[in-house]
Design an enzyme around this catalytic site. Sequence first.
Site, PDB file in Angstrom:
ATOM      1  CD  GLU A 214      -0.849  -3.372   6.108  1.00  0.00           C
ATOM      2  OE1 GLU A 214      -1.206  -2.282   5.645  1.00  0.00           O
ATOM      3  OE2 GLU A 214      -1.493  -3.965   6.989  1.00  0.00           O
TER       4      GLU A 214
ATOM      5  CG  LEU B 250      -5.288   0.658   7.262  1.00  0.00           C
ATOM      6  CD1 LEU B 250      -6.492   0.312   8.121  1.00  0.00           C
ATOM      7  CD2 LEU B 250      -4.445   1.719   7.936  1.00  0.00           C
TER       8      LEU B 250
ATOM      9  CE  LYS C 287      -5.189   4.584  10.993  1.00  0.00           C
ATOM     10  NZ  LYS C 287      -3.866   3.960  10.978  1.00  0.00           N
TER      11      LYS C 287
ATOM     12  CE1 TYR D 236      -4.779   2.549  14.690  1.00  0.00           C
ATOM     13  CE2 TYR D 236      -3.799   4.700  14.341  1.00  0.00           C
ATOM     14  CZ  TYR D 236      -3.757   3.329  14.197  1.00  0.00           C
ATOM     15  OH  TYR D 236      -2.703   2.742  13.537  1.00  0.00           O
TER      16      TYR D 236
HETATM   17  N1  PMP Z   1      -0.831   0.066   6.891  1.00  0.00           N
HETATM   18  C1  PMP Z   1      -0.710   0.113   8.230  1.00  0.00           C
HETATM   19  C2  PMP Z   1      -0.567  -1.157   8.993  1.00  0.00           C
HETATM   20  C3  PMP Z   1      -0.713   1.342   8.889  1.00  0.00           C
HETATM   21  O1  PMP Z   1      -0.599   1.407  10.231  1.00  0.00           O
HETATM   22  C4  PMP Z   1      -0.811   2.542   8.130  1.00  0.00           C
HETATM   23  C5  PMP Z   1      -0.762   3.886   8.789  1.00  0.00           C
HETATM   24  N2  PMP Z   1      -1.684   4.030   9.791  1.00  0.00           N
HETATM   25  C6  PMP Z   1      -0.938   2.444   6.742  1.00  0.00           C
HETATM   26  C7  PMP Z   1      -0.944   1.192   6.155  1.00  0.00           C
HETATM   27  C8  PMP Z   1      -1.062   3.667   5.883  1.00  0.00           C
HETATM   28  O2  PMP Z   1      -2.328   4.258   6.047  1.00  0.00           O
HETATM   29  P1  PMP Z   1      -2.556   5.805   5.794  1.00  0.00           P
HETATM   30  O3  PMP Z   1      -2.056   6.101   4.428  1.00  0.00           O
HETATM   31  O4  PMP Z   1      -4.028   5.980   5.913  1.00  0.00           O
HETATM   32  O5  PMP Z   1      -1.801   6.537   6.858  1.00  0.00           O
END
Ligand code: PMP
Length: 282
Positions: A177, A201, A144, A31
Amino acid sequence: MIVLMQNEFVERDQCLIDIEDRANQFGDGVYEVIRIYDGECFLLDDHMKRLEYSLREAQIDYNLDQHHLKDLLLELAKKNGVHDGGIYLQISRGSATRSHPFPKEATPTVIAYPLNISRPLEAQKNGVKATLYQDIRWLRCDIKSLNLLGNIMAKQHALDVGAFEAIFYRDYNHVTEGSSTNVFIVKDGVIKTHPANNYILNGITRLYIQYLAEQLNIPFEETVLTVEEVKHADEVFISSTTSEVISVVEVDEQPIGNGQPGPIVTQLLDEFFNYHRITSLT
Ligand code: PMP
């Protein structure tokens, strides 16, 4: 609400997904969450590239036509009158009789719908608390994936202890993270964050912060941080599509710096919208 289902726009109650869609039984899909500012999708090309990466790594056989999908998403936003908000986009491996192996004949299921997102201004102004939480997830956090059980358990734990976000660590020498954010520290003027590998991610906002840091001549380093480094940082902050940049002013009762949002996170936030019309980072 108008929903995109495959190539068609339908009313929400017309969007029928099969009970054996593999998203249901296996979380077998990927997603994206895309932010819309002033009627425009922020960093849409980068989201498309990450989606392509997730599909490839999950071996979901979907021929992604980025241009076509981008047009559909923009039309979806328009049809729903989204000026400031977001879009949720999901692609599952498709529907088949429940069985673990990849089905031979399944057509990936694509759905997208608008999200109500507003800027977290209060959290940005005051900063938030975070709590450390063991990283109980798998080892392909770079995909993701729809499998978010570890993430939501961590987030709920954070809320239960009065924090805004859970910061994952694999062991005390390895902070990864947040439950739905990337984590950064500032030490002696240098922004530091986990390298973009299988443990995290690679957030689009993370990439944007890297870009902002370059524009603002702030040193940016990808390195594995320890729990102690996070707790004794000058600044800690988190980033995501919905959070943008938020200062973490306390980690498990330990105030960070002077317990107020620090100068670098404040600068990043101040500059966030000066550069946001850039179309692609990668
Ligand atoms: N890490 C994780 C585990 C996440 O779920 C997200 C947000 N979806 C992020 C980092 C940040 O990603 P983004 O900046 O693309 O929203």
